[in-house]
Motif scaffolding. Structure first.
Motif, mmCIF file in Angstrom:
data_model
loop_
_atom_site.group_PDB
_atom_site.id
_atom_site.type_symbol
_atom_site.label_atom_id
_atom_site.label_comp_id
_atom_site.label_asym_id
_atom_site.label_seq_id
_atom_site.Cartn_x
_atom_site.Cartn_y
_atom_site.Cartn_z
ATOM 1 N N LEU A 12 0.853 -1.241 -0.068
ATOM 2 C CA LEU A 12 0.054 -0.074 0.018
ATOM 3 C C LEU A 12 0.920 1.361 -0.172
ATOM 4 N N ILE A 13 1.932 1.236 0.783
ATOM 5 C CA ILE A 13 2.843 2.432 0.873
ATOM 6 C C ILE A 13 3.367 2.619 -0.390
ATOM 7 N N TYR A 14 4.168 1.872 -0.665
ATOM 8 C CA TYR A 14 5.135 1.804 -2.185
ATOM 9 C C TYR A 14 3.959 2.223 -3.535
ATOM 10 N N ARG A 15 2.835 1.657 -3.353
ATOM 11 C CA ARG A 15 2.005 1.927 -4.330
ATOM 12 C C ARG A 15 1.647 3.258 -4.291
ATOM 13 N N ASN A 16 1.366 4.020 -3.207
ATOM 14 C CA ASN A 16 1.101 5.397 -2.968
ATOM 15 C C ASN A 16 2.430 6.294 -3.457
ATOM 16 N N TRP A 17 3.449 5.697 -3.283
ATOM 17 C CA TRP A 17 4.930 6.380 -3.345
ATOM 18 C C TRP A 17 5.044 6.749 -4.939
ATOM 19 N N TYR A 18 5.179 5.418 -5.521
ATOM 20 C CA TYR A 18 5.440 5.136 -7.043
ATOM 21 C C TYR A 18 4.467 4.666 -7.808
ATOM 22 N N TYR A 19 3.386 5.389 -7.684
ATOM 23 C CA TYR A 19 1.983 5.017 -8.298
ATOM 24 C C TYR A 19 2.007 4.701 -9.730
ATOM 25 N N PRO A 20 2.642 5.543 -10.572
ATOM 26 C CA PRO A 20 2.752 5.344 -12.084
ATOM 27 C C PRO A 20 3.405 3.898 -12.191
ATOM 28 N N ALA A 21 4.402 3.731 -11.461
ATOM 29 C CA ALA A 21 5.117 2.594 -11.561
ATOM 30 C C ALA A 21 4.422 1.284 -11.250
ATOM 31 N N GLU A 41 1.329 1.768 -24.391
ATOM 32 C CA GLU A 41 0.847 2.301 -23.379
ATOM 33 C C GLU A 41 1.822 3.812 -23.467
ATOM 34 N N PRO A 42 1.431 4.837 -22.554
ATOM 35 C CA PRO A 42 2.448 5.626 -22.604
ATOM 36 C C PRO A 42 3.775 5.262 -21.756
ATOM 37 N N GLY A 43 4.953 5.863 -22.382
ATOM 38 C CA GLY A 43 6.165 5.465 -21.484
ATOM 39 C C GLY A 43 6.231 6.140 -20.317
ATOM 40 N N LEU A 44 6.982 5.624 -19.371
ATOM 41 C CA LEU A 44 7.311 6.478 -18.020
ATOM 42 C C LEU A 44 8.703 7.043 -18.207
ATOM 43 N N PRO A 45 8.978 7.964 -17.381
ATOM 44 C CA PRO A 45 10.185 8.618 -17.332
ATOM 45 C C PRO A 45 11.262 7.486 -16.593
ATOM 46 N N LEU A 46 12.406 7.746 -17.136
ATOM 47 C CA LEU A 46 13.428 6.552 -16.435
ATOM 48 C C LEU A 46 13.463 6.345 -15.162
ATOM 49 N N ASP A 47 13.401 7.229 -14.224
ATOM 50 C CA ASP A 47 13.558 7.102 -12.716
ATOM 51 C C ASP A 47 12.178 6.363 -12.301
ATOM 52 N N MET A 48 11.160 6.813 -12.788
ATOM 53 C CA MET A 48 9.716 5.939 -12.363
ATOM 54 C C MET A 48 9.781 4.551 -12.977
ATOM 55 N N ALA A 49 10.112 4.577 -14.292
ATOM 56 C CA ALA A 49 10.458 3.091 -14.816
ATOM 57 C C ALA A 49 11.249 2.189 -13.951
ATOM 58 N N GLN A 50 12.381 2.686 -13.222
ATOM 59 C CA GLN A 50 13.021 1.891 -12.480
ATOM 60 C C GLN A 50 12.192 1.437 -11.324
ATOM 61 N N HIS A 51 11.423 2.254 -10.807
ATOM 62 C CA HIS A 51 10.609 1.787 -9.560
ATOM 63 C C HIS A 51 9.713 0.707 -9.883
ATOM 64 N N THR A 52 9.416 0.366 -11.124
ATOM 65 C CA THR A 52 8.760 -1.019 -11.627
ATOM 66 C C THR A 52 9.315 -2.096 -10.780
ATOM 67 N N GLU A 53 10.511 -2.044 -10.475
ATOM 68 C CA GLU A 53 11.251 -3.162 -9.832
ATOM 69 C C GLU A 53 10.857 -3.593 -8.247
ATOM 70 N N VAL A 54 10.426 -2.229 -7.778
ATOM 71 C CA VAL A 54 9.788 -2.447 -6.343
ATOM 72 C C VAL A 54 8.413 -3.016 -6.601
ATOM 73 N N TYR A 55 7.719 -2.820 -7.759
ATOM 74 C CA TYR A 55 6.310 -3.595 -7.957
ATOM 75 C C TYR A 55 6.579 -4.955 -7.772
ATOM 76 N N PHE A 56 7.619 -5.387 -8.876
ATOM 77 C CA PHE A 56 7.975 -6.727 -8.915
ATOM 78 C C PHE A 56 8.180 -7.370 -7.985
ATOM 79 N N SER A 57 9.283 -6.757 -7.404
ATOM 80 C CA SER A 57 9.775 -7.401 -5.861
ATOM 81 C C SER A 57 8.658 -7.931 -4.997
ATOM 82 N N LEU A 58 7.754 -6.691 -4.797
ATOM 83 C CA LEU A 58 6.450 -7.013 -3.970
ATOM 84 C C LEU A 58 5.692 -8.235 -4.539
ATOM 85 N N TYR A 59 5.626 -8.188 -5.760
ATOM 86 C CA TYR A 59 4.727 -8.991 -6.337
ATOM 87 C C TYR A 59 5.462 -10.478 -6.218
ATOM 88 N N PHE A 60 6.709 -10.847 -6.351
ATOM 89 C CA PHE A 60 7.396 -11.947 -6.170
ATOM 90 C C PHE A 60 7.055 -12.338 -4.832
#
Lengths: 245, 105
Positions: free
Chosen positions: A57-66, A161-180
């Motif tokens: 929940l917390i990381y989703r609020n921080w890095y919402y687009p990712a 899909e619209p692309g993300l800025p590089l710094d936000m795109a790198q935060h998708t790693e947080v999403y996948f960490s939590l996913y796994f």
């Protein structure tokens, strides 16, 4: 415990099943204690998964687009199929508990086998999804590349899909960490559960539950339904709620 | 023999297969509903609807599959205490993160 099936040692010692421990006054008290203990264990499990849900929940609020972009890479078809498979396995396990309570050995064996097959199907579908993540370089730490979120490729028949800025795109790693972490912990619980199912299957075939001593089956049922509940929350959080953003 | 009679008086409630089947069907229908709802454009309500349906499904599982509807007050209180502790811990963590940047906007 060490007494014959129906013990009547002395006039002060009333009849009870052989599996009633002597420190319990009645079978009802013994059942209640076993069930209470199992629920206390499940509460610690709720707190364990609760920590990961809170992090999500917390990381989703921080890095919402990712998190939105990461969520869009999951297959709703596979996720929905797995939800249906798991709910059905909960049903077959509930039927197993009923068969045990009413002393139907054949029904109990069949229920355990069906639950095992459905559990295997869930893990099979999950491994297909994990493999897809590996192919797409979406596995944090081992095989990860955020560039597919900076320059997304168009799916056939759908606009890119619209692309993300590089710094936000790198935060998708947080999403996948939590996913796994979350689906992996859930899958680990299923693997442990299936080990216990095989154990119960062998005992059921040998007729170990025919005397009505089914505390193990009842408590395992609680565990299996708990694992189902965890998935009931994981499915909308990981797959569904970011569909439209 | 009063203890034996007490044993019989407190036989566990056996939930019937009919109820299990009805609950399983409801859970599967709710799964379909939550997937369908995710394809609607509801803005912030997408998350509310999805989690609302998930809470409803989890409640059905706890009450019927896990027999809490037919259990003693001790068991109901145990589940309630767990839920309360979980919500308190999540709520307090979230309130910290929500209020941390307060005043610096």
């Amino acid at each position: 415990m060490d007494s014959p099936t129906v013990a009547l040692h002395e006039s002060t010692h009333s009849e009870h099943p052989s599996y009633q421990r002597h420190h319990f006054v009645t079978m009802a008290q013994q059942r209640e204690s076993a069930s209470f203990g199992m629920w206390l264990f499940l509460l610690t499990e709720i707190m364990f998964f609760g920590g990961m849900f809170t992090a999500y929940l917390i990381y989703r609020n921080w890095y919402y687009p990712a998190f939105v972009a990461g969520s869009h890479t999951l297959s709703i078809v596979l996720g929905t199929t797995n939800t249906a498979v798991l709910i059905t396995s909960s049903f077959t396990m509930a039927m197993g508990v009923w068969c045990a309570e009413t002393r139907r050995r054949g029904g109990l064996i069949l229920s355990i086998i069906l639950t095992l097959i459905l559990g295997l199907a869930f893990l099979g579908i999950k491994s297909v999804e994990y493999h897809e993540k590996w192919v797409q370089h979406h596995v944090p730490g081992l095989r990860f590349d955020a560039m597919s979120f900076v320059h997304p490729k168009a799916e056939p028949g759908q606009p890119a899909e619209p692309g993300l800025p590089l710094d936000m795109a790198q935060h998708t790693e947080v999403y996948f960490s939590l996913y796994f972490a979350m689906t992996g912990m859930h899958a680990l619980h299923m693997i442990i559960g299936m080990g216990l199912l095989i154990f119960m299957l062998i005992k059921a075939i040998r007729g170990a539950y025919d005397n009505g001593n089914i505390t193990f089956i009842e408590n395992f049922g609680l565990y299996w339904h708990f694992v189902d509940i965890v998935w009931i929350f994981l499915f909308p959080l990981l797959y569904l709620i970011s569909r439209h953003q | 023999m009063s203890e034996l009679e007490a044993n019989h008086a407190e036989e566990p409630h056996i939930v019937s297969p009919k109820i299990y089947a009805m609950i399983a069907a409801t859970l599967l229908i709710c799964t379909g509903l939550t997937v369908a709802a995710s394809y609607l454009e509801l803005g912030p309500w997408n998350a509310v609807v999805a989690l609302g349906i998930a809470v409803f499904k989890a409640t059905l599982v706890v009450l019927f599959f896990m027999h809490i509807k037919y259990s003693s007050n001790l068991m109901k209180l145990t589940v309630g205490a767990g839920l309360f502790t979980f919500l308190a811990l999540v709520g307090m963590s979230m309130s910290d993160y929500i209020s941390r940047a307060w005043g610096s906007f």
